[in-house]
Design an enzyme around this catalytic site. Structure first.
Site, PDB file in Angstrom:
ATOM      1  N   TYR A 150      41.835  35.296  40.216  1.00  0.00           N
ATOM      2  CA  TYR A 150      40.814  35.262  41.274  1.00  0.00           C
ATOM      3  C   TYR A 150      41.479  35.097  42.638  1.00  0.00           C
ATOM      4  CZ  TYR A 150      36.854  33.612  44.072  1.00  0.00           C
ATOM      5  OH  TYR A 150      35.909  33.454  45.050  1.00  0.00           O
ATOM      6  N   LYS A 154      41.520  37.586  46.188  1.00  0.00           N
ATOM      7  CA  LYS A 154      41.121  37.194  47.534  1.00  0.00           C
ATOM      8  C   LYS A 154      42.266  37.379  48.527  1.00  0.00           C
ATOM      9  CE  LYS A 154      36.933  36.360  46.401  1.00  0.00           C
ATOM     10  NZ  LYS A 154      35.847  37.258  46.862  1.00  0.00           N
TER      11      LYS A 154
END
Length: 244
Positions: A150, A154
């Site tokens: 994750y 980003k």
């Protein structure tokens, strides 16, 4: 005069959380908002809150046909798009040693591939004064245990904004990243848990978790002409978590 009077905005992941918080603020500022998401029940509930200046289109950012249908609807009804808030995303824990191809693909498909085509397919409908907002995260600049995939998505989003700011030179379209910290959303609470979220918020300089309305207020700023000299940048709404 409201900051977004007469503007048309698209918000992916707009049925709840930060997306819904931004959609509410966009409507308050005078925009007509299209919310896009996978869960019809959540979209229906969001529309009940947003009122007549909003429209829901069901679909997934990972499905290019769904994105085409979204923008065909916007074009037919509004003609153009002024604001794109590419907010849809997903995340789950997997420490190094337990990362599976399925975990990797699901996270990158939604958070990077889906975001890329959400933006690219909007470009033919955008012009001078347009604003693209990408949802980043404090995890993009911090190490986070068991959350590396994750976090990597980003970090990728952050660089996309830098590169796209150059690609969009001369178009009048700006692109910036809005990076929340611990925020009270269904996704965050579902992944981390309510108690852990509250504890995480307590570690920030402000001493609490954020609310979607607070992130939505900053999204409205980035969507409006008030941020007209900003592109390629990143704005943190994180209670100071990644700043000190």
């Amino acid at each position: 005069m409201k900051r977004l009077d007469g503007k048309t905005a698209v918000v992916t992941g707009g049925g709840s959380g930060i997306g819904l918080g931004a959609a509410k603020r966009f409507v308050e500022e005078g925009a007509f908002v299209y919310i896009f998401g996978r869960r019809q029940a959540a979209l229906d509930a969001a529309l009940a809150e947003l009122g007549p200046n909003a429209r829901a289109v069901a679909g997934s950012v990972t499905d290019l046909a769904d994105l085409d249908r979204l923008y065909e609807t916007v074009k037919a009804e509004r003609g153009s798009v002024d604001v794109v808030f590419a907010n849809a995303g997903t995340g789950s824990f997997a420490p190094l040693g337990e990362i599976t191809p399925e975990h990797f693909d699901e996270t990158f498909d939604a958070n990077v591939r889906g975001l890329v085509f959400t933006v690219q397919k909007a470009l033919p409908l955008m012009g001078q004064g347009g604003s693209i907002i990408l949802t980043g995260s404090t995890t993009g600049v911090m190490g986070t245990p068991a959350f590396s995939i994750y976090s990597a998505t980003k970090a990728a989003v952050r660089n996309l904004a830098r590169s796209w700011a150059l690609d969009l030179q001369g178009t009048g379209i700006r692109v910036n990243v809005l990076s929340p910290g611990p925020t009270r959303t269904d996704l965050a609470v579902g992944v981390v848990g309510e108690e852990a979220m509250e504890a995480l918020g307590a570690t920030t300089p402000i001493g609490r978790i954020g609310e979607p309305s607070e992130t939505g207020a900053v999204a409205a700023f980035l969507a409006s002409a008030d941020s007209s000299f900003m592109t390629g940048g990143e704005v943190f709404v994180d209670g100071g978590m990644a700043q000190v």
